[in-house]
Design a protein around this motif. Structure first.
Motif, PDB file in Angstrom:
ATOM      1  N   GLY A  30       0.768  -1.320   0.123  1.00 30.47           N
ATOM      2  CA  GLY A  30       0.110  -0.012   0.017  1.00 30.47           C
ATOM      3  C   GLY A  30       0.600   1.284   0.172  1.00 30.47           C
ATOM      4  O   GLY A  30       0.166   2.402   0.084  1.00 30.47           O
ATOM      5  N   HIS A  31       2.201   1.078  -0.125  1.00 32.63           N
ATOM      6  CA  HIS A  31       2.958   2.427  -0.089  1.00 32.63           C
ATOM      7  C   HIS A  31       2.962   2.710  -1.399  1.00 32.63           C
ATOM      8  O   HIS A  31       2.963   2.148  -2.513  1.00 32.63           O
ATOM      9  CB  HIS A  31       4.420   2.155   0.555  1.00 32.63           C
ATOM     10  CG  HIS A  31       4.172   2.058   2.107  1.00 32.63           C
ATOM     11  ND1 HIS A  31       3.407   2.544   2.925  1.00 32.63           N
ATOM     12  CD2 HIS A  31       4.821   0.956   2.684  1.00 32.63           C
ATOM     13  CE1 HIS A  31       3.681   1.905   4.087  1.00 32.63           C
ATOM     14  NE2 HIS A  31       4.462   0.842   4.144  1.00 32.63           N
ATOM     15  N   THR A  32       3.449   4.096  -1.352  1.00 35.74           N
ATOM     16  CA  THR A  32       3.728   4.908  -2.870  1.00 35.74           C
ATOM     17  C   THR A  32       5.279   4.978  -2.958  1.00 35.74           C
ATOM     18  O   THR A  32       5.767   5.513  -1.967  1.00 35.74           O
ATOM     19  CB  THR A  32       3.010   6.215  -2.937  1.00 35.74           C
ATOM     20  OG1 THR A  32       1.563   5.922  -2.915  1.00 35.74           O
ATOM     21  CG2 THR A  32       3.324   6.736  -4.269  1.00 35.74           C
ATOM     22  N   VAL A  33       5.727   4.518  -4.255  1.00 38.57           N
ATOM     23  CA  VAL A  33       7.021   4.700  -4.505  1.00 38.57           C
ATOM     24  C   VAL A  33       7.220   5.520  -5.851  1.00 38.57           C
ATOM     25  O   VAL A  33       6.706   5.069  -6.807  1.00 38.57           O
ATOM     26  CB  VAL A  33       7.851   3.394  -4.622  1.00 38.57           C
ATOM     27  CG1 VAL A  33       9.290   3.464  -4.802  1.00 38.57           C
ATOM     28  CG2 VAL A  33       7.692   2.364  -3.193  1.00 38.57           C
ATOM     29  N   HIS A  34       7.859   6.674  -5.745  1.00 42.21           N
ATOM     30  CA  HIS A  34       8.301   7.497  -6.831  1.00 42.21           C
ATOM     31  C   HIS A  34       9.742   7.108  -7.100  1.00 42.21           C
ATOM     32  O   HIS A  34      10.451   7.656  -6.333  1.00 42.21           O
ATOM     33  CB  HIS A  34       7.892   8.866  -6.522  1.00 42.21           C
ATOM     34  CG  HIS A  34       6.447   9.262  -6.876  1.00 42.21           C
ATOM     35  ND1 HIS A  34       6.059  10.296  -6.232  1.00 42.21           N
ATOM     36  CD2 HIS A  34       5.433   8.576  -6.961  1.00 42.21           C
ATOM     37  CE1 HIS A  34       4.661  10.325  -6.360  1.00 42.21           C
ATOM     38  NE2 HIS A  34       4.302   9.292  -6.799  1.00 42.21           N
ATOM     39  N   VAL A  35       9.946   6.552  -8.268  1.00 41.24           N
ATOM     40  CA  VAL A  35      11.363   6.292  -8.828  1.00 41.24           C
ATOM     41  C   VAL A  35      11.784   7.687  -9.717  1.00 41.24           C
ATOM     42  O   VAL A  35      10.874   7.861 -10.647  1.00 41.24           O
ATOM     43  CB  VAL A  35      11.432   4.966  -9.602  1.00 41.24           C
ATOM     44  CG1 VAL A  35      12.850   4.774 -10.052  1.00 41.24           C
ATOM     45  CG2 VAL A  35      10.981   4.111  -8.691  1.00 41.24           C
ATOM     46  N   VAL A  36      13.073   8.170  -9.341  1.00 47.24           N
ATOM     47  CA  VAL A  36      13.434   9.398  -9.995  1.00 47.24           C
ATOM     48  C   VAL A  36      14.904   9.384 -10.403  1.00 47.24           C
ATOM     49  O   VAL A  36      15.499   8.619  -9.878  1.00 47.24           O
ATOM     50  CB  VAL A  36      13.169  10.731  -9.115  1.00 47.24           C
ATOM     51  CG1 VAL A  36      11.752  10.956  -8.824  1.00 47.24           C
ATOM     52  CG2 VAL A  36      13.795  10.771  -7.888  1.00 47.24           C
ATOM     53  N   CYS A  37      15.352   9.978 -11.450  1.00 49.68           N
ATOM     54  CA  CYS A  37      16.679  10.136 -12.050  1.00 49.68           C
ATOM     55  C   CYS A  37      16.939  11.339 -12.301  1.00 49.68           C
ATOM     56  O   CYS A  37      15.923  12.011 -12.957  1.00 49.68           O
ATOM     57  CB  CYS A  37      16.805   9.118 -13.003  1.00 49.68           C
ATOM     58  SG  CYS A  37      18.451   8.974 -13.779  1.00 49.68           S
ATOM     59  N   PRO A  38      18.005  12.157 -11.868  1.00 49.99           N
ATOM     60  CA  PRO A  38      18.666  13.515 -12.346  1.00 49.99           C
ATOM     61  C   PRO A  38      18.004  13.445 -13.775  1.00 49.99           C
ATOM     62  O   PRO A  38      18.585  12.882 -14.679  1.00 49.99           O
ATOM     63  CB  PRO A  38      19.644  13.426 -12.000  1.00 49.99           C
ATOM     64  CG  PRO A  38      19.709  12.716 -10.817  1.00 49.99           C
ATOM     65  CD  PRO A  38      19.071  11.306 -11.056  1.00 49.99           C
ATOM     66  N   ASP A  39      17.374  14.850 -13.998  1.00 54.64           N
ATOM     67  CA  ASP A  39      17.303  15.301 -15.475  1.00 54.64           C
ATOM     68  C   ASP A  39      16.290  14.298 -16.348  1.00 54.64           C
ATOM     69  O   ASP A  39      16.161  14.613 -17.415  1.00 54.64           O
ATOM     70  CB  ASP A  39      18.480  15.396 -16.213  1.00 54.64           C
ATOM     71  CG  ASP A  39      19.334  16.464 -15.529  1.00 54.64           C
ATOM     72  OD1 ASP A  39      18.726  17.516 -15.191  1.00 54.64           O
ATOM     73  OD2 ASP A  39      20.477  16.235 -15.409  1.00 54.64           O
ATOM     74  N   LYS A  40      15.646  13.414 -15.663  1.00 50.92           N
ATOM     75  CA  LYS A  40      14.723  12.399 -16.263  1.00 50.92           C
ATOM     76  C   LYS A  40      13.270  12.802 -15.885  1.00 50.92           C
ATOM     77  O   LYS A  40      12.854  13.467 -14.969  1.00 50.92           O
ATOM     78  CB  LYS A  40      14.639  10.981 -15.869  1.00 50.92           C
ATOM     79  CG  LYS A  40      16.070  10.249 -16.115  1.00 50.92           C
ATOM     80  CD  LYS A  40      16.025   9.906 -17.761  1.00 50.92           C
ATOM     81  CE  LYS A  40      17.359   8.835 -18.067  1.00 50.92           C
ATOM     82  NZ  LYS A  40      17.362   8.348 -19.275  1.00 50.92           N
ATOM     83  N   LYS A  41      12.382  13.016 -16.976  1.00 51.14           N
ATOM     84  CA  LYS A  41      10.967  13.171 -16.562  1.00 51.14           C
ATOM     85  C   LYS A  41      10.159  11.985 -16.776  1.00 51.14           C
ATOM     86  O   LYS A  41      10.664  10.812 -17.021  1.00 51.14           O
ATOM     87  CB  LYS A  41      10.411  14.012 -18.035  1.00 51.14           C
ATOM     88  CG  LYS A  41      11.010  15.270 -18.186  1.00 51.14           C
ATOM     89  CD  LYS A  41      10.422  16.179 -19.243  1.00 51.14           C
ATOM     90  CE  LYS A  41      11.131  17.545 -19.633  1.00 51.14           C
ATOM     91  NZ  LYS A  41      10.656  18.400 -20.803  1.00 51.14           N
ATOM     92  N   ALA A  42       8.851  12.093 -15.943  1.00 51.84           N
ATOM     93  CA  ALA A  42       8.083  10.916 -15.490  1.00 51.84           C
ATOM     94  C   ALA A  42       7.789  10.468 -17.122  1.00 51.84           C
ATOM     95  O   ALA A  42       7.429  11.053 -18.102  1.00 51.84           O
ATOM     96  CB  ALA A  42       6.737  11.267 -15.020  1.00 51.84           C
ATOM     97  N   GLY A  43       7.839   8.936 -17.225  1.00 48.73           N
ATOM     98  CA  GLY A  43       7.867   8.257 -18.540  1.00 48.73           C
ATOM     99  C   GLY A  43       8.945   8.005 -19.013  1.00 48.73           C
ATOM    100  O   GLY A  43       8.961   6.978 -19.845  1.00 48.73           O
ATOM    101  N   GLU A  44      10.089   8.669 -18.805  1.00 53.08           N
ATOM    102  CA  GLU A  44      11.332   8.303 -19.732  1.00 53.08           C
ATOM    103  C   GLU A  44      12.229   7.262 -18.938  1.00 53.08           C
ATOM    104  O   GLU A  44      12.001   6.908 -17.735  1.00 53.08           O
ATOM    105  CB  GLU A  44      12.343   9.564 -19.651  1.00 53.08           C
ATOM    106  CG  GLU A  44      11.848  10.868 -20.355  1.00 53.08           C
ATOM    107  CD  GLU A  44      12.576  11.990 -20.271  1.00 53.08           C
ATOM    108  OE1 GLU A  44      12.474  12.884 -21.260  1.00 53.08           O
ATOM    109  OE2 GLU A  44      13.505  12.181 -19.514  1.00 53.08           O
TER     110      GLU A  44
END
Length: 206
Positions: A30-44
């Protein structure tokens, strides 16, 4: 227990298991995880790698499955998250010098919110002054000199183990993901209860 929001810091060629397995396990409860990478936009696409232990003097590296950023990096507000997770692999080596990544880690350190790190992920923490100083932390054994030089106390856990020092949860590498995530869930205040299996219909008759 309220669901938590976890920010996962990755770079290209971070370890695929430490991205996919952690993300899906946390989502499953049930937790939310946002995976991010410098200079990347959502969906890239975020390219990942798979590190394995095949009897050589060190690990091998192979191409992993593509992952996709789930949030645009420039839109990240660390105050919106309950915890930060530094995935391992090759990504930490280069994203640790990004001042924006350092500022994100500094926020979690200064606010005392949970910080999770596995394998080479500790390299990101080491890049921010004071984060590991005086703290017990596990990581891939090749990171021990860096941990020590940053004032941390390196803990040599078994490959399938994990270590907890207050709000800091750490592990050596992906073979320890089960123990690592179990400790992360405890720090997040997540309680999983096992009840009796409820069987219906034909299963009961059998």
């Amino acid at each position: 227990m309220a669901a938590k929001k976890i920010l996962m810091l990755t770079g290209e060629f971070s370890e695929e298991y430490e991205i996919f397995v952690f993300e899906q396990a946390m989502q499953a409860v049930g937790h939310t995880v946002h995976v991010v990478c410098p200079d990347k936009k959502a969906g890239e696409v975020i390219k990942t790698s798979l590190h394995d232990f095949e009897g050589h003097q060190t690990y091998t590296e192979k191409p992993g499955h593509d992952h996709f950023a789930s949030k645009t990096f420039s839109e990240v507000r660390p105050e919106d998250y309950d915890a930060v997770y530094c995935a391992g692999g090759r990504g930490p080596e280069y994203i640790r010098i990004d001042k924006r990544v350092q500022a994100i880690v500094r926020h979690f350190h200064e606010t005392g919110k949970p910080i999770f790190t596995i394998c080479h992920g500790v390299q990101i923490l080491i890049a921010v002054d004071g984060v590991v100083r005086g703290r017990e932390v596990a990581a891939l054994q090749y990171c021990e000199p860096e941990v020590t030089l940053a004032g941390g106390i390196y803990v040599d856990v078994p490959p399938t183990g994990a270590h907890v020092d207050g709000n800091l949860v750490s592990a050596k590498g992906w073979p320890g993901l089960a123990a690592f995530m179990r400790e992360c869930l405890k720090v997040l205040g997540t309680e999983i209860r096992h009840g009796e299996l409820q069987m219906t219909g034909k299963a009961q008759a059998a």
